[in-house]
Design an enzyme around this catalytic site. Structure first.
Site, short mmCIF file in Angstrom:
data_model
loop_
_atom_site.label_atom_id
_atom_site.label_comp_id
_atom_site.label_asym_id
_atom_site.label_seq_id
_atom_site.Cartn_x
_atom_site.Cartn_y
_atom_site.Cartn_z
N ASP A 1 44.71 39.52 39.27
CA ASP A 1 45.45 38.74 40.01
C ASP A 1 45.97 39.63 40.87
OD1 ASP A 1 46.33 37.35 37.08
OD2 ASP A 1 45.31 36.21 38.40
N GLU B 1 36.98 39.39 38.44
CA GLU B 1 37.03 38.95 40.05
C GLU B 1 36.69 39.87 40.72
OE1 GLU B 1 38.97 35.09 41.04
OE2 GLU B 1 38.84 35.88 43.35
#
Ligand code: TRH
Length: 370
Positions: free
Chosen positions: A22, A264
Site C-alpha cells: 500500500d 502488486e
C-alpha cells in the site's frame, strides 16, 4: 480552486492494510505526480513507519527527495484540489467532513479511488465510474491496468541508483559465470522451499538474494538473518542482502537475471525490469488468486513453461506438476523467457502512464464543472 482548470494541489491518501505494498504504490504514485512543475503533492499515511522503511535515508521534516510532503494521516484537514484515495482505504474523518463543507458551499475536490491492479477483463468496465455517496459527495473509481482502456501503469524510474556494496558483494559469490542471479521476495506461506530444492538439485548454478528482515521459508536452510550471510546447497547459493530503499530495489530487479516477486508493486517493477519473473499473488482465497494469475498469464507476458511455473508457484502443493519439473522445463526455455520478458516490457511501454492518465482525468473532471 485556482483560476486555471489544471488542479495543482494533490493529496494521495494511504491507509496501510498489511505488508509494504500500500505504502509502496502510494510513494511511487506521489513521486510521479510531483514531477510536474508547480504541482504540490502531499502523501497522507496512517502508518508512516511502513512508508519510511522504503525511503533511505529518512526524509528530513517529512519532505521526500522528490518534493512530496509526507504527513501523518490525520494532520491534514484542508482538502487539496484532487484527493486520491487508494485501495478503498477511506479518508480521515475530519478531512472528509471538510470535503462535505466544501461541497455545501461550492465545489467538492475531485475525489478518485485508485484501486488495486488486476489484469482481469472486468477492470475496463469499472474504470472511471462515478459513485454517489450517501453524503452527496461523488467518488470516481480509477483502475490501473494492462490495456489502453484502463489507467495504465506507473512508469519505471528514468535513472536507477547504484546498488549498495552489500548487494554488489553478494553478486560476486560464487564466482561462476554460468550462475543465474535471482532476487527473492515472496510471502512467508509460499512454495519457495520446494523451488529452492529444485534449484539446488538443478542443472544450473543459481545465486538467490534473500532480503533481510522478511520471513521466508527457505526449506530448512539456516541462512543467517544478517546481510552478508551465505548458504550453499548443491547448485544453489543463498545470500542475505539488506532490505533496500525502494529505488535501490528497482535497481536490484534490473540487475538480476530473473526475479521472484509478490503482491502488486514489486510485480509491476519486475515487469518493467524486463527479466523473467515468478510472481506470487497476494494471499487471497484460492479462486480469487487463481483468477488474477490466469488473467495476467493470459495476456502473454511469458512462454508456456514459465507460465506453468508461475501457475504452479501460486497453487497449493499437489495441485500442479511438481515445482522441480516446472523449474527444469522453465530453465530449458531460458532464452525464450528472456526474449519474452523484453518483448513484454516493450508492450507495457506502449500502454498508458498512470500518473498521466490520473492527471488528465482530474483535469477533465474539473473542466466538466466549469
Ligand atoms: O509487500 P507486498 O506484499 O504488499 C502487498 C501488495 O501490495 C498487495 O497488493 C496489497 O493488497 C497488500 O500489500 C496490502 O508487495 P508489494 O506490492 O510488492 O510491495 C512491496 C514494496 O516493498 C514495493 O514497493 C517494493 C518494496 N521493497 C523495497 O523497497 N525494498 C526491498 O528490499 C523489498 C524486498 C521491497
Amino acid at each position: 480552486m485556482p483560476e486555471t482548470v489544471t488542479p495543482q494541489r494533490w493529496d494521495v491518501v494511504c491507509r496501510v492494510v498489511d505488508h509494504y505494498g500500500d505504502a509502496g504504490v502510494c510513494l511511487r504514485l506521489a513521486r510521479a505526480l510531483a514531477q510536474v512543475p508547480d504541482r504540490i503533492v502531499r502523501l497522507l499515511v496512517d502508518q508512516p513507519a511502513v512508508l519510511l522503511a522504503l525511503i533511505q535515508p529518512p526524509p528530513p521534516e517529512g519532505r521526500d527527495r522528490s518534493g512530496v510532503h509526507i504527513v501523518p494521516w490525520d494532520a491534514v484537514v484542508e482538502p487539496a484540489d484532487v484527493v486520491v484515495e487508494t485501495f478503498g482505504g477511506g479518508l480521515p474523518p475530519a478531512y472528509r467532513e471538510s470535503m462535505q463543507r466544501q461541497r455545501a458551499t461550492g465545489v467538492q475536490p475531485v475525489w478518485i479511488n485508485l484501486d488495486h491492479l488486476s489484469a482481469e477483463d472486468w477492470v475496463e468496465g469499472c474504470h472511471r465510474l462515478p459513485s454517489l455517496q450517501a453524503d452527496g459527495l461523488v467518488c470516481q473509481f480509477f483502475y490501473p491496468g494492462f490495456t489502453a482502456r484502463t489507467g495504465g501503469l506507473l512508469r519505471p524510474l528514468d535513472r536507477l541508483p547504484a546498488l549498495p556494496d552489500a548487494v554488489l558483494d553478494a553478486l560476486k559469490a560464487p564466482q561462476n559465470a554460468a550462475a543465474l542471479t535471482a532476487s527473492v521476495f515472496c510471502y512467508r506461506d509460499s512454495r519457495l522451499a520446494e523451488l529452492l530444492d529444485a534449484m539446488a538439485q538443478g542443472p544450473r548454478p543459481i545465486r538467490a538474494l534473500v532480503p533481510a528482515g522478511l520471513p521466508s521459508d527457505l526449506g530448512g536452510r539456516a541462512l543467517d538473518p544478517e546481510p552478508g550471510a551465505v548458504w550453499q546447497d548443491g547448485a544453489l547459493t543463498l545470500l542475505r542482502v539488506p532490505f533496500l530503499d525502494q529505488d535501490a530495489y528497482d535497481a536490484l530487479l534490473a540487475r538480476c537475471d530473473f526475479n521472484l516477486v509478490r503482491g502488486e508493486d514489486s510485480w509491476v517493477r519486475a515487469q518493467w525490469a524486463g527479466k523473467p519473473l515468478i510472481w506470487q499473488a497476494y494471499r487471497q482465497e484460492a479462486a480469487t488468486r487463481s483468477a488474477k494469475v490466469e488473467a495476467w498469464l493470459g495476456r502473454g507476458p511469458m512462454p508456456p513453461a514459465w507460465a506453468e511455473l508461475n501457475r504452479a508457484f501460486n497453487c497449493e502443493p499437489g495441485a500442479s506438476d511438481s515445482l522441480a519439473n516446472c523449474w527444469n522445463r522453465a530453465l530449458a526455455d531460458w532464452t525464450a523467457a528472456q526474449q519474452a520478458a523484453s518483448d513484454w516490457r516493450t508492450r507495457l511501454a506502449a500502454g498508458p502512464d498512470l500518473a498521466v492518465t490520473l492527471a488528465e482525468f482530474a483535469a477533465s473532471t474539473v473542466q466538466s464543472r466549469v
